[in-house]
Motif scaffolding. Structure first.
Motif, PDB file in Angstrom:
ATOM      1  N   MET A 100      -1.263  25.206 -21.697  1.00 46.18           N
ATOM      2  CA  MET A 100      -0.677  24.278 -22.659  1.00 46.18           C
ATOM      3  C   MET A 100      -1.306  24.519 -24.035  1.00 46.18           C
ATOM      4  SD  MET A 100      -0.416  20.156 -22.471  1.00 46.18           S
ATOM      5  CE  MET A 100      -1.592  19.511 -23.636  1.00 46.18           C
ATOM      6  N   VAL A 101      -0.444  24.651 -25.044  1.00 45.61           N
ATOM      7  CA  VAL A 101      -0.882  24.849 -26.427  1.00 45.61           C
ATOM      8  C   VAL A 101      -0.131  23.875 -27.319  1.00 45.61           C
ATOM      9  CG1 VAL A 101      -1.435  27.289 -26.090  1.00 45.61           C
ATOM     10  CG2 VAL A 101       0.842  26.650 -26.839  1.00 45.61           C
ATOM     11  N   ARG A 102      -0.572  23.763 -28.547  1.00 45.81           N
ATOM     12  CA  ARG A 102       0.099  22.905 -29.529  1.00 45.81           C
ATOM     13  C   ARG A 102       0.700  23.768 -30.630  1.00 45.81           C
ATOM     14  NH1 ARG A 102       0.771  17.573 -27.989  1.00 45.81           N
ATOM     15  NH2 ARG A 102      -0.941  17.118 -26.609  1.00 45.81           N
ATOM     16  N   GLY A 103       2.023  23.805 -30.691  1.00 44.31           N
ATOM     17  CA  GLY A 103       2.713  24.501 -31.756  1.00 44.31           C
ATOM     18  C   GLY A 103       3.108  25.930 -31.416  1.00 44.31           C
ATOM     19  N   GLN A 104       4.119  26.383 -32.128  1.00 47.57           N
ATOM     20  CA  GLN A 104       4.680  27.716 -31.907  1.00 47.57           C
ATOM     21  C   GLN A 104       3.687  28.821 -32.245  1.00 47.57           C
ATOM     22  OE1 GLN A 104       7.846  28.225 -30.586  1.00 47.57           O
ATOM     23  NE2 GLN A 104       7.153  30.330 -30.387  1.00 47.57           N
ATOM     24  N   ALA A 105       2.874  28.629 -33.264  1.00 53.59           N
ATOM     25  CA  ALA A 105       1.925  29.675 -33.674  1.00 53.59           C
ATOM     26  C   ALA A 105       0.916  29.949 -32.560  1.00 53.59           C
ATOM     27  CB  ALA A 105       1.199  29.264 -34.951  1.00 53.59           C
ATOM     28  N   LEU A 142     -12.735  24.476 -10.966  1.00 58.55           N
ATOM     29  CA  LEU A 142     -12.153  25.788 -11.268  1.00 58.55           C
ATOM     30  C   LEU A 142     -11.226  25.702 -12.476  1.00 58.55           C
ATOM     31  CD1 LEU A 142     -11.577  28.784 -10.571  1.00 58.55           C
ATOM     32  CD2 LEU A 142      -9.765  27.952  -9.057  1.00 58.55           C
ATOM     33  N   ARG A 143     -10.391  24.673 -12.520  1.00 54.05           N
ATOM     34  CA  ARG A 143      -9.455  24.513 -13.631  1.00 54.05           C
ATOM     35  C   ARG A 143     -10.193  24.310 -14.954  1.00 54.05           C
ATOM     36  NH1 ARG A 143      -7.786  21.662 -17.137  1.00 54.05           N
ATOM     37  NH2 ARG A 143      -9.050  19.883 -16.542  1.00 54.05           N
ATOM     38  N   SER A 144     -11.186  23.429 -14.974  1.00 55.37           N
ATOM     39  CA  SER A 144     -11.905  23.168 -16.230  1.00 55.37           C
ATOM     40  C   SER A 144     -12.756  24.365 -16.656  1.00 55.37           C
ATOM     41  CB  SER A 144     -12.762  21.905 -16.110  1.00 55.37           C
ATOM     42  OG  SER A 144     -13.728  22.061 -15.115  1.00 55.37           O
ATOM     43  N   THR A 145     -13.353  25.064 -15.685  1.00 60.10           N
ATOM     44  CA  THR A 145     -14.113  26.285 -16.007  1.00 60.10           C
ATOM     45  C   THR A 145     -13.181  27.351 -16.573  1.00 60.10           C
ATOM     46  OG1 THR A 145     -15.643  25.784 -14.202  1.00 60.10           O
ATOM     47  CG2 THR A 145     -15.659  28.042 -15.043  1.00 60.10           C
ATOM     48  N   SER A 146     -12.004  27.472 -15.985  1.00 63.63           N
ATOM     49  CA  SER A 146     -11.012  28.445 -16.467  1.00 63.63           C
ATOM     50  C   SER A 146     -10.567  28.108 -17.880  1.00 63.63           C
ATOM     51  CB  SER A 146      -9.795  28.464 -15.542  1.00 63.63           C
ATOM     52  OG  SER A 146     -10.158  28.824 -14.247  1.00 63.63           O
ATOM     53  N   GLN A 147     -10.343  26.827 -18.122  1.00 61.01           N
ATOM     54  CA  GLN A 147      -9.908  26.393 -19.449  1.00 61.01           C
ATOM     55  C   GLN A 147     -10.950  26.738 -20.492  1.00 61.01           C
ATOM     56  OE1 GLN A 147      -8.428  22.355 -19.625  1.00 61.01           O
ATOM     57  NE2 GLN A 147      -9.328  22.069 -21.651  1.00 61.01           N
ATOM     58  N   LYS A 148     -12.197  26.449 -20.218  1.00 60.23           N
ATOM     59  CA  LYS A 148     -13.274  26.747 -21.176  1.00 60.23           C
ATOM     60  C   LYS A 148     -13.417  28.252 -21.396  1.00 60.23           C
ATOM     61  CE  LYS A 148     -18.155  25.842 -22.172  1.00 60.23           C
ATOM     62  NZ  LYS A 148     -18.014  26.564 -23.385  1.00 60.23           N
ATOM     63  N   ALA A 149     -13.351  29.032 -20.305  1.00 60.58           N
ATOM     64  CA  ALA A 149     -13.511  30.486 -20.419  1.00 60.58           C
ATOM     65  C   ALA A 149     -12.385  31.109 -21.239  1.00 60.58           C
ATOM     66  CB  ALA A 149     -13.568  31.108 -19.028  1.00 60.58           C
ATOM     67  N   VAL A 150     -11.146  30.685 -20.979  1.00 58.90           N
ATOM     68  CA  VAL A 150     -10.001  31.244 -21.715  1.00 58.90           C
ATOM     69  C   VAL A 150     -10.070  30.825 -23.179  1.00 58.90           C
ATOM     70  CG1 VAL A 150      -7.488  31.169 -21.969  1.00 58.90           C
ATOM     71  CG2 VAL A 150      -8.493  31.436 -19.710  1.00 58.90           C
ATOM     72  N   ASP A 151     -10.381  29.562 -23.433  1.00 57.66           N
ATOM     73  CA  ASP A 151     -10.444  29.105 -24.824  1.00 57.66           C
ATOM     74  C   ASP A 151     -11.572  29.810 -25.581  1.00 57.66           C
ATOM     75  OD1 ASP A 151      -9.290  27.486 -26.870  1.00 57.66           O
ATOM     76  OD2 ASP A 151     -11.066  26.193 -26.750  1.00 57.66           O
ATOM     77  N   ASP A 152     -12.715  30.015 -24.926  1.00 51.79           N
ATOM     78  CA  ASP A 152     -13.818  30.736 -25.584  1.00 51.79           C
ATOM     79  C   ASP A 152     -13.409  32.167 -25.922  1.00 51.79           C
ATOM     80  OD1 ASP A 152     -15.378  28.460 -25.377  1.00 51.79           O
ATOM     81  OD2 ASP A 152     -16.589  29.211 -23.702  1.00 51.79           O
ATOM     82  N   ALA A 153     -12.752  32.846 -24.976  1.00 51.84           N
ATOM     83  CA  ALA A 153     -12.343  34.235 -25.212  1.00 51.84           C
ATOM     84  C   ALA A 153     -11.317  34.325 -26.335  1.00 51.84           C
ATOM     85  CB  ALA A 153     -11.775  34.839 -23.935  1.00 51.84           C
ATOM     86  N   VAL A 162      -7.353  27.846 -29.312  1.00 57.18           N
ATOM     87  CA  VAL A 162      -5.924  28.076 -29.129  1.00 57.18           C
ATOM     88  C   VAL A 162      -5.341  27.199 -28.037  1.00 57.18           C
ATOM     89  CG1 VAL A 162      -4.184  29.812 -28.567  1.00 57.18           C
ATOM     90  CG2 VAL A 162      -6.159  30.439 -29.949  1.00 57.18           C
ATOM     91  N   ILE A 163      -5.977  27.170 -26.878  1.00 62.95           N
ATOM     92  CA  ILE A 163      -5.374  26.444 -25.760  1.00 62.95           C
ATOM     93  C   ILE A 163      -5.943  25.035 -25.655  1.00 62.95           C
ATOM     94  CG2 ILE A 163      -4.989  28.566 -24.473  1.00 62.95           C
ATOM     95  CD1 ILE A 163      -7.154  27.421 -22.505  1.00 62.95           C
ATOM     96  N   GLU A 164      -5.119  24.150 -25.149  1.00 61.30           N
ATOM     97  CA  GLU A 164      -5.549  22.772 -24.932  1.00 61.30           C
ATOM     98  C   GLU A 164      -5.860  22.526 -23.460  1.00 61.30           C
ATOM     99  OE1 GLU A 164      -3.710  18.328 -25.491  1.00 61.30           O
ATOM    100  OE2 GLU A 164      -3.313  19.821 -27.039  1.00 61.30           O
ATOM    101  N   ARG A 165      -5.111  23.197 -22.578  1.00 60.83           N
ATOM    102  CA  ARG A 165      -5.300  22.927 -21.158  1.00 60.83           C
ATOM    103  C   ARG A 165      -4.786  24.095 -20.321  1.00 60.83           C
ATOM    104  NH1 ARG A 165      -6.265  17.950 -18.375  1.00 60.83           N
ATOM    105  NH2 ARG A 165      -5.419  18.059 -16.296  1.00 60.83           N
ATOM    106  N   VAL A 166      -5.472  24.361 -19.204  1.00 62.72           N
ATOM    107  CA  VAL A 166      -5.003  25.308 -18.199  1.00 62.72           C
ATOM    108  C   VAL A 166      -4.465  24.473 -17.040  1.00 62.72           C
ATOM    109  CG1 VAL A 166      -5.703  27.034 -16.498  1.00 62.72           C
ATOM    110  CG2 VAL A 166      -6.562  27.170 -18.823  1.00 62.72           C
ATOM    111  N   LEU A 167      -3.251  24.780 -16.607  1.00 59.87           N
ATOM    112  CA  LEU A 167      -2.609  24.019 -15.533  1.00 59.87           C
ATOM    113  C   LEU A 167      -2.356  24.925 -14.336  1.00 59.87           C
ATOM    114  CD1 LEU A 167       0.009  22.345 -17.855  1.00 59.87           C
ATOM    115  CD2 LEU A 167      -2.027  21.243 -16.934  1.00 59.87           C
TER     116      LEU A 167
END
Length: 174
Positions: A100-105, A142-153, A162-167
């Motif tokens: 999940m992200v916010r906005g088209q950009a 796992l979901r919250s760890t994934s969210q943090k790892a992806v957002d950090d990268a 960039v990302i708000e949430r991993v679902l």
């Protein structure tokens, strides 16, 4: 001789006509029953429905961020399939993910860096064991760890969050 043949044919013809009449009556009854069921279903499904309570809608709709951008979801093209070590045997896990992200950009940024997102998720998934993934608390970790790892990268590459949430839209462990 002709009389006997005519007599034998006459009852057969009457019996055949009676059988056809019974078949027509049964078919008519079946048609009426089907029409009644169909009409009842139409009435039931097309009737006025009360609006759903607001509390039920809240989790489905994402609230707009302070900058007013709407939530968009980027589905990763293929589910992740990997093995996790278990006590008695290794388990096969399949996870379907959306971001999940916010906005088209930001949606465009995630799509542009999709190989990075997939790589980070696969590395994160491989760190968990069967015991961790077997519980709902472990899957949330796992979901919250994934969210943090992806957002950090993605932050390292793009310069901002960039990302708000991993679902996890699908989770199977065999």
């Amino acid at each position: 001789m002709k009389m006997a043949e005519e007599l034998e044919l006459e009852p057969l013809d009457k019996g055949a006509k009676a059988g056809k009449k019974k078949l027509l009556v049964l078919g008519g009854v079946a048609l009426v029953v089907l029409l009644a069921i169909g009409g009842g279903a139409w009435w039931f499904l097309s009737g006025d429905k009360a609006p759903a309570p607001q509390a039920a809608e809240a989790p489905v709709k994402a609230a707009p961020a302070s900058d007013g951008e709407e939530a968009l979801y980027v589905a990763l093209p293929q589910p992740f399939v990997f093995n996790v070590p278990g006590n008695k045997r290794d388990r096969l896990v399949q996870i379907t993910v959306q971001v999940m992200v916010r906005g088209q950009a930001k949606e465009d940024l995630v799509k542009k860096h999709l190989p990075l997102v997939e790589s980070v998720l696969l590395q994160t998934f491989s760190q968990f064991s069967e015991e961790q993934l077997a519980t709902s608390q472990g899957r949330e970790t796992l979901r919250s760890t994934s969210q943090k790892a992806v957002d950090d990268a993605l932050t390292k590459v793009t310069g901002n969050s960039v990302i708000e949430r991993v679902l996890f839209t699908g989770f199977v462990m065999q």
